[in-house]
Design an enzyme around this catalytic site. Structure first.
Site, PDB file in Angstrom:
ATOM      1  N   ARG A 166      -2.079  -6.360  -8.050  1.00  8.82           N
ATOM      2  CA  ARG A 166      -0.603  -7.232  -7.731  1.00  8.82           C
ATOM      3  C   ARG A 166      -0.937  -7.921  -9.369  1.00  8.82           C
ATOM      4  NH1 ARG A 166      -3.021  -8.228  -2.058  1.00  8.82           N
ATOM      5  NH2 ARG A 166      -4.537  -8.175  -3.898  1.00  8.82           N
ATOM      6  N   SER A 218      -2.925  -7.858   2.612  1.00  5.28           N
ATOM      7  CA  SER A 218      -3.349  -7.437   4.116  1.00  5.28           C
ATOM      8  C   SER A 218      -3.668  -9.366   4.814  1.00  5.28           C
ATOM      9  CB  SER A 218      -4.285  -6.768   4.637  1.00  5.28           C
ATOM     10  OG  SER A 218      -3.666  -5.108   3.773  1.00  5.28           O
ATOM     11  N   LYS A 257     -18.099  -6.018   8.316  1.00  4.88           N
ATOM     12  CA  LYS A 257     -17.168  -6.388   8.129  1.00  4.88           C
ATOM     13  C   LYS A 257     -16.396  -6.352   8.934  1.00  4.88           C
ATOM     14  CE  LYS A 257     -13.095  -6.284   4.715  1.00  4.88           C
ATOM     15  NZ  LYS A 257     -12.345  -6.102   3.769  1.00  4.88           N
ATOM     16  N   HIS A 263       0.792  -1.444  -0.011  1.00  4.06           N
ATOM     17  CA  HIS A 263       0.261   0.027   0.273  1.00  4.06           C
ATOM     18  C   HIS A 263       1.018   0.957  -0.164  1.00  4.06           C
ATOM     19  CE1 HIS A 263      -3.072  -2.013   2.355  1.00  4.06           C
ATOM     20  NE2 HIS A 263      -3.238  -2.322   0.970  1.00  4.06           N
TER      21      HIS A 263
HETATM   22  O1  PNS Z   1      -9.013  -3.079   0.571  1.00  5.96           O
HETATM   23  P1  PNS Z   1     -10.643  -3.517   0.048  1.00  5.96           P
HETATM   24  O2  PNS Z   1     -11.338  -3.916   0.944  1.00  5.96           O
HETATM   25  O3  PNS Z   1     -10.107  -4.427  -1.485  1.00  5.96           O
HETATM   26  O4  PNS Z   1     -10.804  -2.058   0.158  1.00  5.96           O
HETATM   27  C1  PNS Z   1     -12.357  -2.024  -1.311  1.00  5.96           C
HETATM   28  C2  PNS Z   1     -12.739  -0.333  -0.794  1.00  5.96           C
HETATM   29  C3  PNS Z   1     -13.179   0.028   0.156  1.00  5.96           C
HETATM   30  C4  PNS Z   1     -12.464   0.049  -1.893  1.00  5.96           C
HETATM   31  C5  PNS Z   1     -14.482  -0.395  -1.222  1.00  5.96           C
HETATM   32  O5  PNS Z   1     -14.905  -1.827  -0.475  1.00  5.96           O
HETATM   33  C6  PNS Z   1     -15.117   0.028  -1.535  1.00  5.96           C
HETATM   34  O6  PNS Z   1     -15.314   1.542  -1.867  1.00  5.96           O
HETATM   35  N1  PNS Z   1     -16.243   0.727  -0.557  1.00  5.96           N
HETATM   36  C7  PNS Z   1     -17.417   1.406  -0.361  1.00  5.96           C
HETATM   37  C8  PNS Z   1     -18.676   0.749  -0.792  1.00  5.96           C
HETATM   38  C9  PNS Z   1     -19.057   1.315  -2.299  1.00  5.96           C
HETATM   39  O7  PNS Z   1     -18.396   2.431  -2.311  1.00  5.96           O
HETATM   40  N2  PNS Z   1     -19.375   0.727  -2.876  1.00  5.96           N
HETATM   41  C10 PNS Z   1     -19.553   0.301  -4.347  1.00  5.96           C
HETATM   42  C11 PNS Z   1     -18.226   1.118  -5.417  1.00  5.96           C
HETATM   43  S1  PNS Z   1     -18.033  -1.282  -5.470  1.00  5.96           S
END
Ligand code: PNS
Length: 165
Positions: free
Chosen positions: A98, A136, A48, A24
């Site tokens: 990745r 992670s 979560k 990150h």
């Molecule tokens: O580190 P992660 O868990 O892969 O990140 C995922 C994240 C936070 C980018 C994604 O879950 C997110 O944007 N969540 C917010 C909800 C949202 O906006 N959903 C609609 C778009 S997919």
């Protein structure tokens, strides 16, 4: 079109960061070569289950970037990412890729975010080779089993993981 102007020089790097890894940090460092400011947006999702609480995750990101000054901001967000972006005035989402296995999920999110807000672009940075195997979840697993994670996370995150296990 969004009512407010979203700046294409302000980028948001969203994620769960449970915990932040060197992968990150590599993405944020390289994004700073492209954008004047990067906001690391830590997801607050009560549904979560995470190893670190939201406060802990935010604090670990803050501490890990403490030498970066004003160019790196750290915020928390709940709900839709695009709503957070509109509030922040940021027009670019940064995500790291990745491997090709990341692509489907990432493309789906980018298209959904585009559907929700036309003015926001997603920019993918390919993770540097040396961090391409880090996630992670693997860091959590290796740390819980007593493996060496010193090169995979910042010293503050390593200390926090040591205290958890
Ligand atoms: O580190 P992660 O868990 O892969 O990140 C995922 C994240 C936070 C980018 C994604 O879950 C997110 O944007 N969540 C917010 C909800 C949202 O906006 N959903 C609609 C778009 S997919």
């Amino acid at each position: 079109m969004t009512d407010i102007m979203l700046s294409k020089s302000l980028a948001v790097f969203p994620g769960s960061f449970d915990p932040l890894t060197r992968g990150h940090m590599d993405i944020v460092t390289r994004a700073l070569g492209l954008f004047s400011q990067v906001t690391v947006a830590v997801l607050d999702n009560p549904d979560k289950k995470t190893l670190f609480t939201l406060d802990e995750r935010v604090e670990l990101v803050r501490d890990s970037f403490k030498d970066f000054g004003e160019s790196v901001r750290v915020e928390r967000f709940r709900g839709l990412l695009v709503d957070f972006m509109k509030k922040s005035g940021a027009g670019v989402i940064i995500r790291g890729l990745r491997a090709i296995t990341d692509y489907d999920y990432e493309a789906q999110m980018a298209l959904m975010n585009k559907h929700l807000c036309q003015d926001i672009e997603t920019v993918f940075l390919v993770t540097s080779e040396e961090y391409s195997y880090i996630s992670s979840s693997l860091v959590r697993q290796v740390a819980s089993l007593g493996g060496d994670i010193s090169n995979l996370v910042s010293p503050v995150v390593m200390e926090a993981l040591r205290n958890k296990f």
